[in-house]
Design a protein around this motif. Structure first.
Motif, PDB file in Angstrom:
ATOM      1  N   TYR A  45       0.966  -1.623  -0.232  1.00  0.00           N
ATOM      2  CA  TYR A  45       0.050  -0.371  -0.066  1.00  0.00           C
ATOM      3  C   TYR A  45       0.321   0.979   0.275  1.00  0.00           C
ATOM      4  O   TYR A  45       1.792   1.733   0.492  1.00  0.00           O
ATOM      5  N   ASP A  46       0.410   2.428  -0.889  1.00  0.00           N
ATOM      6  CA  ASP A  46       1.635   4.010  -0.594  1.00  0.00           C
ATOM      7  C   ASP A  46       0.505   4.722   0.515  1.00  0.00           C
ATOM      8  O   ASP A  46      -1.267   4.435   0.204  1.00  0.00           O
ATOM      9  N   LYS A  73      -4.048   0.074  -5.840  1.00  0.00           N
ATOM     10  CA  LYS A  73      -5.053   0.208  -6.826  1.00  0.00           C
ATOM     11  C   LYS A  73      -6.757   0.518  -6.553  1.00  0.00           C
ATOM     12  O   LYS A  73      -6.624   2.077  -6.233  1.00  0.00           O
ATOM     13  N   ASP A  74      -7.184  -0.155  -6.916  1.00  0.00           N
ATOM     14  CA  ASP A  74      -8.489   0.137  -6.147  1.00  0.00           C
ATOM     15  C   ASP A  74      -8.956   0.059  -4.438  1.00  0.00           C
ATOM     16  O   ASP A  74     -10.206   0.283  -4.105  1.00  0.00           O
ATOM     17  N   LYS A  75      -8.092  -0.705  -4.000  1.00  0.00           N
ATOM     18  CA  LYS A  75      -8.240  -0.709  -2.586  1.00  0.00           C
ATOM     19  C   LYS A  75      -6.929   0.169  -1.525  1.00  0.00           C
ATOM     20  O   LYS A  75      -6.173   0.865  -1.717  1.00  0.00           O
ATOM     21  N   ILE A 102     -12.084  -0.375   1.947  1.00  0.00           N
ATOM     22  CA  ILE A 102     -13.270   0.619   1.032  1.00  0.00           C
ATOM     23  C   ILE A 102     -12.398  -0.124  -0.101  1.00  0.00           C
ATOM     24  O   ILE A 102     -11.568   0.322  -1.007  1.00  0.00           O
ATOM     25  N   ASP A 103     -12.902  -1.204  -0.671  1.00  0.00           N
ATOM     26  CA  ASP A 103     -12.071  -1.962  -2.104  1.00  0.00           C
ATOM     27  C   ASP A 103     -13.539  -1.869  -3.404  1.00  0.00           C
ATOM     28  O   ASP A 103     -14.185  -0.864  -3.023  1.00  0.00           O
ATOM     29  N   GLN A 109     -15.151   8.524  -8.674  1.00  0.00           N
ATOM     30  CA  GLN A 109     -15.464   8.281  -6.556  1.00  0.00           C
ATOM     31  C   GLN A 109     -14.050   9.089  -5.707  1.00  0.00           C
ATOM     32  O   GLN A 109     -12.371   8.333  -6.643  1.00  0.00           O
ATOM     33  N   PHE A 110     -14.037   9.498  -5.218  1.00  0.00           N
ATOM     34  CA  PHE A 110     -12.730   9.972  -4.112  1.00  0.00           C
ATOM     35  C   PHE A 110     -13.951   9.703  -2.263  1.00  0.00           C
ATOM     36  O   PHE A 110     -14.994   9.506  -2.190  1.00  0.00           O
ATOM     37  N   ILE A 111     -12.911   9.037  -1.736  1.00  0.00           N
ATOM     38  CA  ILE A 111     -12.759   9.159  -0.390  1.00  0.00           C
ATOM     39  C   ILE A 111     -11.801  10.814  -0.028  1.00  0.00           C
ATOM     40  O   ILE A 111     -11.173  10.962   0.560  1.00  0.00           O
TER      41      ILE A 111
END
Length: 208
Positions: A45-46, A73-75, A102-103, A109-111
């Motif tokens: 993870y980054d 990636k998308d996770k 959140i996968d 989409q944005f968190i």
């Protein structure tokens, strides 16, 4: 005698509250980090962002809680962390209280976190997965939302997302925090937020 009993009950309540603080059912609870992606569980993870919860300042003006945002990636992983007192060089460490995963986050989409509100009432503890419409308006198309309860150190889902909005923040050196800036780029020696992107987390010399 009655005073002694009341004091004893107060001490018990405080101890029970401390024992229940944070999500002990979370296997990541209690782990301490400088760079979250150095923990084996977050390998690959980054760390792409983070923010302090400004309303969590203590009497000395130090921040107590914040968010760390990881991505692969998308996770995505959002960490609710407890911030240690600054060391002599003004740097801090972070203790994990709870996490959400959140996968399948899509490109549109944005968190958002740290700058949301519900019913026009600001609430820095809200985390929201939103649809990014690529305009200049606030994010108001909410897919899911969570609440980082700093009173018990846990992240809880928000079932009623009506009225939730999150500001579209652009890094400009203003008082508001840009989620794209890692939490460790903040200078905790001053109450003014310092989000200089030129600071590198791997150059921090934290006390162990």
């Amino acid at each position: 005698m009655k005073i002694n009993i009341l004091i004893a009950l107060l001490v018990i309540l405080i101890l029970v509250g401390c024992e229940n603080f944070g999500n002990k059912d979370n296997p990541m609870f209690g782990k301490v980090f400088r760079d979250a992606n150095e923990l084996p569980d977050f390998k690959g993870y980054d760390e792409i962002g983070g923010s302090v919860i400004e309303s969590s300042k203590d009497e000395e003006g130090d921040f107590r809680f914040g968010f760390t945002h990881l991505q692969k990636k998308d996770k995505h992983i959002i960490i609710l962390d407890e911030i240690s007192k600054p060391s002599e060089n003004g740097k801090v460490k972070f203790k994990i209280l709870d996490t959400i995963y959140i996968d399948n986050v899509k490109e549109n989409q944005f968190i958002a976190y740290g700058n949301c509100s519900q019913g026009n009432v600001s609430n820095e503890e809200i985390i929201a997965l939103v649809i990014d419409t690529d305009d200049e308006n606030d994010y108001d198309k909410i897919i899911k939302a969570w609440y980082a309860d700093t009173k018990n150190g846990r992240i809880k889902p928000i079932t009623n997302t009506k009225g939730i909005k999150c500001k579209r923040v652009i890094g400009s050196g203003d008082e508001e925090i840009d989620e794209s800036v890692p939490i460790d780029t903040i200078d905790f020696t001053d109450t003014t937020i310092n989000t200089l992107e030129s600071q590198k987390k791997d150059s921090l010399d934290l006390d162990k």
